[in-house]
Design a protein around this motif. Structure first.
Motif, PDB file in Angstrom:
ATOM      1  N   ALA A  29      34.645   9.515  13.438  1.00 12.31           N
ATOM      2  CA  ALA A  29      35.740   8.781  12.797  1.00 12.31           C
ATOM      3  C   ALA A  29      36.481   9.658  11.802  1.00 12.31           C
ATOM      4  O   ALA A  29      37.716   9.623  11.706  1.00 12.31           O
ATOM      5  CB  ALA A  29      35.203   7.533  12.106  1.00 12.31           C
ATOM      6  N   ILE A  30      35.739  10.470  11.044  1.00 13.05           N
ATOM      7  CA  ILE A  30      36.363  11.369  10.062  1.00 13.05           C
ATOM      8  C   ILE A  30      37.174  12.445  10.762  1.00 13.05           C
ATOM      9  O   ILE A  30      38.265  12.817  10.312  1.00 13.05           O
ATOM     10  CB  ILE A  30      35.284  11.985   9.153  1.00 13.05           C
ATOM     11  CG1 ILE A  30      34.667  10.902   8.253  1.00 13.05           C
ATOM     12  CG2 ILE A  30      35.861  13.110   8.308  1.00 13.05           C
ATOM     13  CD1 ILE A  30      33.454  11.366   7.478  1.00 13.05           C
ATOM     14  N   ALA A  31      36.650  12.951  11.891  1.00  7.68           N
ATOM     15  CA  ALA A  31      37.377  13.982  12.639  1.00  7.68           C
ATOM     16  C   ALA A  31      38.691  13.440  13.190  1.00  7.68           C
ATOM     17  O   ALA A  31      39.694  14.164  13.273  1.00  7.68           O
ATOM     18  CB  ALA A  31      36.502  14.514  13.773  1.00  7.68           C
ATOM     19  N   GLU A  32      38.703  12.159  13.566  1.00  6.77           N
ATOM     20  CA  GLU A  32      39.918  11.543  14.098  1.00  6.77           C
ATOM     21  C   GLU A  32      40.978  11.376  13.023  1.00  6.77           C
ATOM     22  O   GLU A  32      42.151  11.669  13.224  1.00  6.77           O
ATOM     23  CB  GLU A  32      39.577  10.180  14.704  1.00  6.77           C
ATOM     24  CG  GLU A  32      40.776   9.441  15.277  1.00  6.77           C
ATOM     25  CD  GLU A  32      40.381   8.093  15.862  1.00  6.77           C
ATOM     26  OE1 GLU A  32      41.204   7.155  15.778  1.00  6.77           O
ATOM     27  OE2 GLU A  32      39.253   7.980  16.375  1.00  6.77           O
ATOM     28  N   ARG A  33      40.555  10.901  11.852  1.00  2.00           N
ATOM     29  CA  ARG A  33      41.463  10.776  10.705  1.00  2.00           C
ATOM     30  C   ARG A  33      40.625  10.653   9.441  1.00  2.00           C
ATOM     31  O   ARG A  33      39.746   9.781   9.359  1.00  2.00           O
ATOM     32  CB  ARG A  33      42.375   9.557  10.857  1.00  2.00           C
ATOM     33  CG  ARG A  33      43.259   9.319   9.631  1.00  2.00           C
ATOM     34  CD  ARG A  33      44.117   8.086   9.787  1.00  2.00           C
ATOM     35  NE  ARG A  33      44.560   7.579   8.487  1.00  2.00           N
ATOM     36  CZ  ARG A  33      45.184   6.416   8.323  1.00  2.00           C
ATOM     37  NH1 ARG A  33      45.436   5.640   9.361  1.00  2.00           N
ATOM     38  NH2 ARG A  33      45.552   6.016   7.113  1.00  2.00           N
ATOM     39  N   VAL A  34      40.891  11.492   8.476  1.00  2.00           N
ATOM     40  CA  VAL A  34      40.116  11.469   7.225  1.00  2.00           C
ATOM     41  C   VAL A  34      40.416  10.165   6.473  1.00  2.00           C
ATOM     42  O   VAL A  34      41.587   9.865   6.200  1.00  2.00           O
ATOM     43  CB  VAL A  34      40.462  12.681   6.342  1.00  2.00           C
ATOM     44  CG1 VAL A  34      39.717  12.610   5.014  1.00  2.00           C
ATOM     45  CG2 VAL A  34      40.123  13.980   7.067  1.00  2.00           C
ATOM     46  N   PRO A  35      39.390   9.384   6.152  1.00  3.83           N
ATOM     47  CA  PRO A  35      39.627   8.111   5.456  1.00  3.83           C
ATOM     48  C   PRO A  35      39.963   8.316   3.991  1.00  3.83           C
ATOM     49  O   PRO A  35      39.719   9.388   3.426  1.00  3.83           O
ATOM     50  CB  PRO A  35      38.291   7.385   5.616  1.00  3.83           C
ATOM     51  CG  PRO A  35      37.271   8.482   5.706  1.00  3.83           C
ATOM     52  CD  PRO A  35      37.961   9.600   6.434  1.00  3.83           C
ATOM     53  N   ASP A  36      40.524   7.277   3.392  1.00  9.01           N
ATOM     54  CA  ASP A  36      40.834   7.320   1.961  1.00  9.01           C
ATOM     55  C   ASP A  36      39.611   7.001   1.116  1.00  9.01           C
ATOM     56  O   ASP A  36      39.551   7.350  -0.071  1.00  9.01           O
ATOM     57  CB  ASP A  36      41.952   6.317   1.639  1.00  9.01           C
ATOM     58  CG  ASP A  36      43.253   6.695   2.320  1.00  9.01           C
ATOM     59  OD1 ASP A  36      43.922   7.628   1.832  1.00  9.01           O
ATOM     60  OD2 ASP A  36      43.589   6.081   3.347  1.00  9.01           O
ATOM     61  N   LEU A  37      38.605   6.329   1.726  1.00  2.00           N
ATOM     62  CA  LEU A  37      37.379   5.958   1.012  1.00  2.00           C
ATOM     63  C   LEU A  37      36.319   5.647   2.050  1.00  2.00           C
ATOM     64  O   LEU A  37      36.637   5.189   3.158  1.00  2.00           O
ATOM     65  CB  LEU A  37      37.636   4.754   0.097  1.00  2.00           C
ATOM     66  CG  LEU A  37      36.481   4.274  -0.790  1.00  2.00           C
ATOM     67  CD1 LEU A  37      37.011   3.818  -2.163  1.00  2.00           C
ATOM     68  CD2 LEU A  37      35.747   3.098  -0.134  1.00  2.00           C
ATOM     69  N   ILE A  38      35.060   5.873   1.699  1.00  2.00           N
ATOM     70  CA  ILE A  38      33.934   5.582   2.592  1.00  2.00           C
ATOM     71  C   ILE A  38      33.003   4.572   1.924  1.00  2.00           C
ATOM     72  O   ILE A  38      32.606   4.758   0.766  1.00  2.00           O
ATOM     73  CB  ILE A  38      33.143   6.855   2.935  1.00  2.00           C
ATOM     74  CG1 ILE A  38      34.032   7.849   3.691  1.00  2.00           C
ATOM     75  CG2 ILE A  38      31.909   6.510   3.773  1.00  2.00           C
ATOM     76  CD1 ILE A  38      33.367   9.197   3.931  1.00  2.00           C
ATOM     77  N   LEU A  39      32.672   3.506   2.659  1.00  2.00           N
ATOM     78  CA  LEU A  39      31.622   2.570   2.257  1.00  2.00           C
ATOM     79  C   LEU A  39      30.384   2.943   3.054  1.00  2.00           C
ATOM     80  O   LEU A  39      30.371   2.855   4.287  1.00  2.00           O
ATOM     81  CB  LEU A  39      32.040   1.129   2.548  1.00  2.00           C
ATOM     82  CG  LEU A  39      33.280   0.622   1.816  1.00  2.00           C
ATOM     83  CD1 LEU A  39      33.645  -0.784   2.302  1.00  2.00           C
ATOM     84  CD2 LEU A  39      33.058   0.612   0.303  1.00  2.00           C
ATOM     85  N   LEU A  40      29.331   3.364   2.377  1.00  2.00           N
ATOM     86  CA  LEU A  40      28.189   3.999   3.030  1.00  2.00           C
ATOM     87  C   LEU A  40      26.891   3.247   2.751  1.00  2.00           C
ATOM     88  O   LEU A  40      26.491   3.105   1.596  1.00  2.00           O
ATOM     89  CB  LEU A  40      28.077   5.449   2.533  1.00  2.00           C
ATOM     90  CG  LEU A  40      26.925   6.288   3.060  1.00  2.00           C
ATOM     91  CD1 LEU A  40      27.012   6.463   4.572  1.00  2.00           C
ATOM     92  CD2 LEU A  40      26.928   7.656   2.375  1.00  2.00           C
TER      93      LEU A  40
END
Length: 229
Positions: A41-52
């Motif tokens: 998912a990150i490789a497709e588009r870097v997110p603005d925030l991650i809920l982990l």
């Protein structure tokens, strides 16, 4: 464009519930059930925030956070840890791994959205920073980069904000509560213990450049940043 938020949790019901809340909050949610899906998912588009989520199959959320803080692509992405582990040692462990906030399950959609807004608001402030130099350290605010003797210093987003404040207010002592007000904006979601964790992380970041002693503890008062010994 809506801000993209990556939800990393192995429970589909949790992901669906969080995604529903995010869409209502006008965010663009993306799902991942494990570390591999998160990386894709990150490789497709870097997110603005991650809920982990802390507990993930294969690689724990804690290990993922540490990995992402070491990699250039993900180093500056804010991370909020979602977990049922609410003990102080667990919260401190998450902060030391590089997360920016910590939400204990079960949580309400209202609380989660408030914390997301607070973290994103703090990160937006970084773009408005200017340039500043103290001793051998230099911050290029426009590029959001830290240098020591012109060598880039890898640094996380929270430590960047803390260092920027210190460098723009050198040789003054600030209590933990004052640092919370100035660096975190007086957010009710941040505890004073958080300051000690990020001070340790900032010193660890500066240690390879022999600059860790610029972050000084003033016993009984707080912390000071100074190029003087």
């Amino acid at each position: 464009m809506l801000k993209r938020i990556l939800i990393v949790d192995d429970e589909p019901a949790i992901r669906d519930m969080v995604a529903f809340a995010l869409r209502r909050g006008e965010y663009d949610p993306v799902h991942a059930g494990d570390a591999r899906q998160a990386q894709n998912a990150i490789a497709e588009r870097v997110p603005d925030l991650i809920l982990l989520d802390w507990m993930l199959p294969g690689t724990s959320g804690l290990e993922l956070a540490r990995r992402w803080r070491r990699e250039a692509l993900t180093r500056d992405i804010p991370i909020i840890m979602l977990t049922a582990r609410g003990e102080e040692n667990d919260r401190v462990g998450g902060l030391e791994a590089g997360v920016d906030d910590y939400v204990v399950k079960p949580f309400s959609a209202r609380e989660l959205l408030a914390r997301i807004r607070a973290v994103l608001r703090r990160n937006r402030q970084e773009d408005e920073d200017g340039n500043v130099t103290v001793g051998n350290l230099r911050i290029d605010g426009a590029a959001h980069r830290v240098y020591c003797n012109d060598t880039p210093v890898p640094i996380g987003p929270t430590e960047y904000r803390l260092l920027y404040f210190f460098m723009t207010h050198p040789d003054r002592v600030y209590s933990r509560s004052q640092l919370l007000d100035h660096v975190w904006g007086g957010s009710v979601y941040v505890e004073e213990r958080t300051i000690d964790v990020h001070i340790r992380r900032l010193r660890k970041t500066l240690e390879p450049f022999a600059a860790q002693e610029m972050v000084q503890t003033v016993r009984g008062a707080g912390y000071r940043f100074s190029a003087a010994a």
